[in-house]
Design a protein around this motif. Sequence first.
Motif, PDB file in Angstrom:
ATOM      1  N   LYS A  12      44.178  46.042  34.245  1.00  0.00           N
ATOM      2  CA  LYS A  12      44.002  45.129  35.177  1.00  0.00           C
ATOM      3  C   LYS A  12      44.899  44.010  35.759  1.00  0.00           C
ATOM      4  O   LYS A  12      44.755  43.710  37.206  1.00  0.00           O
ATOM      5  N   GLU A  13      45.968  44.010  34.969  1.00  0.00           N
ATOM      6  CA  GLU A  13      47.269  43.659  35.947  1.00  0.00           C
ATOM      7  C   GLU A  13      47.464  44.063  36.751  1.00  0.00           C
ATOM      8  O   GLU A  13      48.043  44.103  38.576  1.00  0.00           O
ATOM      9  N   GLN A  16      44.573  44.670  40.227  1.00  0.00           N
ATOM     10  CA  GLN A  16      45.180  43.004  40.661  1.00  0.00           C
ATOM     11  C   GLN A  16      46.746  43.073  41.820  1.00  0.00           C
ATOM     12  O   GLN A  16      46.022  43.012  42.517  1.00  0.00           O
ATOM     13  N   ASP A  17      47.460  43.530  41.307  1.00  0.00           N
ATOM     14  CA  ASP A  17      48.850  43.937  42.156  1.00  0.00           C
ATOM     15  C   ASP A  17      47.914  45.488  43.278  1.00  0.00           C
ATOM     16  O   ASP A  17      49.239  44.831  44.074  1.00  0.00           O
ATOM     17  N   LEU A  19      45.105  45.013  44.639  1.00  0.00           N
ATOM     18  CA  LEU A  19      44.383  44.259  46.033  1.00  0.00           C
ATOM     19  C   LEU A  19      45.479  44.037  47.024  1.00  0.00           C
ATOM     20  O   LEU A  19      44.809  43.697  47.747  1.00  0.00           O
ATOM     21  N   ALA A  20      46.307  43.078  46.126  1.00  0.00           N
ATOM     22  CA  ALA A  20      46.721  42.097  46.499  1.00  0.00           C
ATOM     23  C   ALA A  20      47.995  43.031  47.708  1.00  0.00           C
ATOM     24  O   ALA A  20      48.265  42.487  49.008  1.00  0.00           O
ATOM     25  N   SER A  82      37.854  50.632  37.292  1.00  0.00           N
ATOM     26  CA  SER A  82      39.394  50.449  37.608  1.00  0.00           C
ATOM     27  C   SER A  82      39.453  52.296  38.224  1.00  0.00           C
ATOM     28  O   SER A  82      40.117  51.552  39.421  1.00  0.00           O
ATOM     29  N   GLY A 135      39.822  39.716  45.019  1.00  0.00           N
ATOM     30  CA  GLY A 135      40.865  39.466  43.839  1.00  0.00           C
ATOM     31  C   GLY A 135      40.433  38.086  42.917  1.00  0.00           C
ATOM     32  O   GLY A 135      40.938  37.806  41.734  1.00  0.00           O
ATOM     33  N   SER A 136      39.807  37.513  43.120  1.00  0.00           N
ATOM     34  CA  SER A 136      39.113  36.154  42.741  1.00  0.00           C
ATOM     35  C   SER A 136      38.362  36.833  41.416  1.00  0.00           C
ATOM     36  O   SER A 136      38.473  36.348  40.321  1.00  0.00           O
ATOM     37  N   LEU A 138      38.106  39.676  40.776  1.00  0.00           N
ATOM     38  CA  LEU A 138      38.874  40.967  39.410  1.00  0.00           C
ATOM     39  C   LEU A 138      39.410  39.421  38.242  1.00  0.00           C
ATOM     40  O   LEU A 138      40.057  39.521  36.666  1.00  0.00           O
ATOM     41  N   ARG A 139      40.167  38.672  38.478  1.00  0.00           N
ATOM     42  CA  ARG A 139      41.079  37.493  37.875  1.00  0.00           C
ATOM     43  C   ARG A 139      40.365  36.624  37.167  1.00  0.00           C
ATOM     44  O   ARG A 139      40.486  36.647  36.259  1.00  0.00           O
TER      45      ARG A 139
END
Length: 222
Positions: A12-13, A16-17, A19-20, A82, A135-136, A138-139
């Motif tokens: 998950k991390e 998210q990374d 995507l950022a 993912s 991002g929101s 997923l987080r």
Amino acid sequence: MAAIEPELQVLKENLQDMLAMVKSQMENCIRAIAKRDTSIARQVLDEEKKINIQELAIDRDCENILALFTPVATDLRLVIASLRIANDLERIADSAKSLAKVLSEDPGKRHYKWMDDLKIPDMLEVLVSMLRDMGSALRDEDTKPALKAVKKDDTLNDYYKKAMKTTADLIIKNPDDSKSILSLFLMIRNLERSGDLTKNIAEEIVFQIEARVLKHQKLKKK
């Protein structure tokens, strides 16, 4: 705690990374255009390698989880989603790379003067907003921001349609620069396609969280 949990958290991390990183690439394209700065465009090209590495890391995470833990139900959906999301993000990053390449190889800054006419910065802003929503989602493991972002794709489609006429008008007025103008229109097509890829990501988030398959279905307003 189940043995699989730490592995899923790392996955998950990493997602998210990634995507950022892609969102940052789009933001840097906006900055490059606003400042007429080819060095920022070259930075986008350099950073693209990190995104490719991140995609490979996510692929490896997913392979390890499948091989070592044989996940089922929610965990399996996360792994499948993912893999697909990482692939879509890499392709969105390719759009930023293509635009940055045009900007970085334009020392005379001929391309820049038509950017506003073609609404390229505006399209980039919409994409950044969509990626922020993803991002929101997923987080927080919440489908609402993802579905909200999907609606913004209509704005990108409108920009694309209007750009067709604008491109034709610019070529008529600047026939000697037709090749440069057409190269920018190709960038606009890539950005419009990036909106479609972001919609794909929304579908995968809904699939992962709610076990609903939205592919080839019209996303309904909530």
